[in-house]
Design a protein around this motif. Structure first.
Motif, short mmCIF file in Angstrom:
data_model
loop_
_atom_site.label_atom_id
_atom_site.label_comp_id
_atom_site.label_asym_id
_atom_site.label_seq_id
_atom_site.Cartn_x
_atom_site.Cartn_y
_atom_site.Cartn_z
N THR A 67 0.82 -1.22 0.00
CA THR A 67 0.00 0.00 0.00
C THR A 67 0.85 1.26 0.00
O THR A 67 0.32 2.36 -0.05
CB THR A 67 -0.92 0.04 1.23
OG1 THR A 67 -0.09 0.14 2.41
CG2 THR A 67 -1.79 -1.20 1.32
N HIS A 68 2.17 1.09 0.11
CA HIS A 68 3.06 2.26 0.12
C HIS A 68 3.35 2.70 -1.31
O HIS A 68 2.93 2.06 -2.27
CB HIS A 68 4.36 1.92 0.85
CG HIS A 68 4.17 1.79 2.34
ND1 HIS A 68 5.13 1.31 3.18
CD2 HIS A 68 3.11 2.11 3.13
CE1 HIS A 68 4.68 1.32 4.42
NE2 HIS A 68 3.45 1.79 4.42
N TYR A 69 4.13 3.79 -1.40
CA TYR A 69 4.60 4.20 -2.72
C TYR A 69 5.39 3.07 -3.33
O TYR A 69 6.26 2.49 -2.69
CB TYR A 69 5.52 5.44 -2.60
CG TYR A 69 4.78 6.71 -2.36
CD1 TYR A 69 3.95 7.24 -3.34
CD2 TYR A 69 4.89 7.38 -1.16
CE1 TYR A 69 3.26 8.43 -3.12
CE2 TYR A 69 4.20 8.57 -0.92
CZ TYR A 69 3.39 9.08 -1.91
OH TYR A 69 2.70 10.25 -1.69
N GLY A 70 5.10 2.76 -4.57
CA GLY A 70 5.88 1.79 -5.31
C GLY A 70 6.30 2.43 -6.61
O GLY A 70 5.93 3.57 -6.89
N PRO A 71 7.08 1.69 -7.42
CA PRO A 71 7.42 2.24 -8.74
C PRO A 71 6.12 2.61 -9.45
O PRO A 71 5.19 1.79 -9.51
CB PRO A 71 8.12 1.06 -9.42
CG PRO A 71 8.67 0.25 -8.30
CD PRO A 71 7.67 0.37 -7.19
N LEU A 72 6.05 3.82 -9.95
CA LEU A 72 4.78 4.32 -10.46
C LEU A 72 4.43 3.75 -11.82
O LEU A 72 3.33 3.99 -12.33
CB LEU A 72 4.76 5.85 -10.43
CG LEU A 72 4.82 6.39 -8.98
CD1 LEU A 72 5.08 7.88 -8.97
CD2 LEU A 72 3.53 6.07 -8.23
N THR A 287 -1.83 0.00 -6.21
CA THR A 287 -1.04 -1.16 -5.79
C THR A 287 -1.93 -2.25 -5.18
O THR A 287 -1.56 -3.42 -5.19
CB THR A 287 0.02 -0.75 -4.75
OG1 THR A 287 -0.61 0.03 -3.72
CG2 THR A 287 1.12 0.09 -5.39
N PHE B 21 13.44 5.94 -4.22
CA PHE B 21 13.72 4.57 -4.67
C PHE B 21 15.16 4.17 -4.37
O PHE B 21 15.44 3.01 -4.13
CB PHE B 21 13.34 4.40 -6.14
CG PHE B 21 11.85 4.44 -6.32
CD1 PHE B 21 11.05 3.47 -5.73
CD2 PHE B 21 11.23 5.47 -7.01
CE1 PHE B 21 9.67 3.52 -5.84
CE2 PHE B 21 9.85 5.53 -7.13
CZ PHE B 21 9.07 4.55 -6.55
N GLU B 44 5.53 9.59 3.97
CA GLU B 44 4.58 8.49 4.11
C GLU B 44 4.20 8.34 5.57
O GLU B 44 5.06 8.46 6.44
CB GLU B 44 5.22 7.17 3.62
CG GLU B 44 4.86 6.83 2.21
CD GLU B 44 5.39 5.47 1.77
OE1 GLU B 44 4.94 5.01 0.73
OE2 GLU B 44 6.22 4.88 2.46
N PRO B 258 -0.71 5.66 0.07
CA PRO B 258 -0.24 6.33 -1.15
C PRO B 258 -0.24 5.43 -2.38
O PRO B 258 -0.42 5.91 -3.49
CB PRO B 258 1.17 6.78 -0.79
CG PRO B 258 1.60 5.87 0.31
CD PRO B 258 0.35 5.58 1.09
N GLY B 259 -0.05 4.12 -2.18
CA GLY B 259 0.00 3.21 -3.33
C GLY B 259 -1.33 3.09 -4.05
O GLY B 259 -1.37 2.74 -5.23
#
Lengths: 445, 445
Positions: A67-72, A287, B21, B44, B258-259
């Motif tokens: 659920t976090h930022y991942g590669p967009l 995600t 990243f 985050e 955020p994901g």
């Protein structure tokens, strides 16, 4: 105040979407809304929910990382599963780093058009073509489409010649063309392109110095007996390894999950990929949904079984719809793939023009309450063709064909009794469904 | 070959994403990777997964309709729940038809910039501003940003005056400005703007004939004791009902998701909404994730409890990080909201320039393996400020502050012993984490 370009975009809502939401706002139900709209306009696979439901409604083993930022442009693990899946389809090793995941195939087409074209530059498309190309490839990119008409008397088969001619013609007129784009399997005419033809198309494009974009969204929706799908990335096609073939695919059609808006661009060109990743930033996908589909794809056995069963059901639905059309005396182009039939209603036009086609379309929608889409929306070179989607419940398709047949019958009847001024009977009219109900229809007009 | 504009976009990857990243590729772990990166660069909320997990991993009552084509600017039922939720936040009735759901707040900012500006037109932003504005508001829209610097000696508070001055200056230079954009609560400096200031900002913008875009992504992340959040759509602010205030919000910060890439634009202007809907077509979100969040929002009691607990934890994390900074002798601006502290490292620059700031940044990242972001990325008017995010596990934040403090201490030490040529000790160096390990770090350099 709204910017000029945003106003222009808002002024041209995708015709397919408009017709879809009108039909969906007051849908047919044999008991509740017998006068409701039959939606045979939207290419949705409505035959497989029973297979999907257990997977989609189950518990989801999500972690915080999911659920976090991942590669967009798509999480690594998701792109790995996608690459494995596409490797099977394309029969060539697909590198996860060649994949850019974005919001639906719409997003993937927008991204590749924007990557290949500066505003005003052109993309050649064999016509008829998928109606939404007019928005997907054009709306944000500022590219423009040059239709290369294929011939009705050749069953609307795409040939390398028509593309060669269009590319040569564009050059002669001083138009900068950056790409050829086509759907394979076809849409609205679900032909499966043989590898030889695909190979020649790539050769023609390369000779003209342009790239090739192939929309393979129906790759796993081939139900014909004689021919299997061959990807434009298949070694049989791309033996030359031009690096100029870019493929898009998504979960909308083959998996019957259009709402999930997961599309993917696959390109072997590192510059194209880098630019596409930069654009994916603006159309990144959930995600949460990526994790769902990652785990789905990881279950290879389930996927194989699901796709085989989906193809069986599509084949059955196709043959059933084709039988209904034949019985009703409505001609169509026989195809091997996709969700739709390309139906020849030229015989029911008052004259061979697109104005007459529009008129017939309006009657089918307003009087028969059936949503089928007219050829004009697909840049058909020849007026009088309609796209009818058959991947819905048999009773619904049957009701839709029946309504259309009745309407067309009444048109013929009123044409032969040309002095008559009486309004034709509603095509679906039966004892239980008075025509009056139309007036109470809630669908937007 | 790649189009000029795509190449330009690819050449400028968002700096926050690159640093993120790099840090995430080799993350700190007390046991496994004691030399790994401490990521205090990414805003985050990593404090709430235990509250979210039961909801996100549960069975999902999806229906076939939840997976079909829906309105591409957000399903009706989802927008209804969102409107109810935002009505509570904004203290004014929000109409679901004023909402356009797109791929994250990034998408919402891209959409509103594209709707308001034709390429080359400008948006005034008080600086320092959220770093990704440079991409979100600019990258696809072609708009450009005009920073309106606020003052370090006024604690970086946004005042109507600086905007008035910037708008007047732009007009004098013949620049077409279409909007003022700002984050409230602020980012990188988490001030909560009082309604009086917001009201004056709106008045200034309207006087200059431009719209106001307010990024309220931290609306529910206010932990200060003295002041609650007030939306720009609050009747106290928008009593005049100018119709020119457009708000964006999303699930990334307040819900720690955020994901999931769910952002929303709320605008009372029907023309803006129509144009935004047309653009949302290219950045549509997953109906699967929409259904999840629809059901989450429908449970009002859970939402209220979750947000209250999140604010409590944020407040605790803020006070703890502030305490660590104070103990280490590192000054910062006290704030009431958000996930980050604006830390004053001007005293550790070799000279008061952005080149020196970059140099210090590089040392913090390369030597201390801590990702904090330099003020330059936020268009800081004054070199030497860094954004440090505190919404992570206390041990991680403490380790990060400790490493920075050690590095800064060693810089001071080597500065006073100016003849020394010895390399400073790694800031986190301890018996168990030899500095040599840096060479094996897997993070992209």
């Amino acid at each position: 105040m709204v910017s000029r370009r945003a106003a222009a975009l808002a002024a041209q809502p995708p015709a397919i979407a408009v017709a879809h939401f009108r039909a969906e706002a007051y849908p047919y139900d044999a008991r509740l809304r017998p006068d409701g709209y039959i939606n045979l306009g939207t290419a949705e696979n409505r035959l497989v929910w029973d297979l999907l439901a257990p997977r989609l409604t189950a518990r989801r083993p999500l972690t915080a990382a999911d659920t976090h930022y991942g590669p967009l442009h798509g999480a690594d693990a998701f792109r790995r599963e996608l690459a494995g899946f596409l490797t099977g389809i394309c029969r060539t090793e697909i590198d996860p780093d060649h994949l850019v995941v974005v919001s639906g195939v719409t997003g993937a087409l927008d991204v590749i058009a924007t990557v290949l074209c500066d505003p005003g530059e052109a993309i050649v498309v064999p016509a008829p073509y998928y109606s939404a190309f007019d928005v997907d490839l054009v709306g944000r990119s500022g590219a423009r489409l040059l239709p290369a008409p294929v011939r009705a008397d050749q069953d609307f088969q795409v040939t390398p010649d028509v593309l060669d001619e269009a590319l040569a013609g564009a050059r002669a007129r001083g138009v900068t063309v950056r790409a050829v784009a086509l759907a394979s399997p076809g849409n609205p005419v679900g032909h499966v392109l043989p590898p030889r033809v695909l190979r020649e198309i790539v050769a023609v494009a390369v000779r003209h110095g342009v790239d090739v974009v192939v929309d393979e969204i129906y790759a796993n929706s081939v139900f014909g007996d004689n021919s299997g799908f061959v990807s434009a990335l298949d070694p049989e096609v791309e033996a030359a390894g031009t690096g100029r073939v870019h493929v898009v695919w998504g979960f909308a059609k083959d998996f019957g999950l259009p709402g999930l808006k997961i599309g993917v661009l696959c390109s072997p060109d590192p510059q194209v990929c880098a630019a596409a990743r930069a654009l994916a930033y603006f159309a990144a996908t959930s995600t949460d949904t990526q994790a769902l589909l990652r785990d789905l794809l990881a279950d290879r056995e389930w996927v194989t079984g699901f796709l085989a069963e989906s193809r069986r059901r599509l084949g059955r639905a196709y043959r059933s719809a084709a039988g209904l059309l034949t019985a009703a005396g409505l001609p169509f182009v026989p195809v091997e793939a996709g969700f739709s039939l390309w139906v020849d209603l030229r015989g029911w036009l008052t004259e061979p023009t697109f104005a007459a086609e529009d008129e017939l379309w309006a009657r089918i929608l307003d009087e028969a309450h059936v949503n089928v889409l007219p050829g004009r929306l697909f840049a058909s070179p020849d007026p009088g063709w309609f796209r009818l989607c058959f991947a819905a419940a048999p009773a619904v398709v049957s009701q839709g064909v029946d309504r259309i047949a009745r309407l067309l019958g009444s048109l013929r009847a009123s044409a032969s009794a040309s002095a008559s001024v009486a309004e034709p009977e509603p095509a679906f009219a039966s004892g239980s469904a008075p025509g009056r109900r139309y007036e109470r229809a809630e669908g937007p007009r």
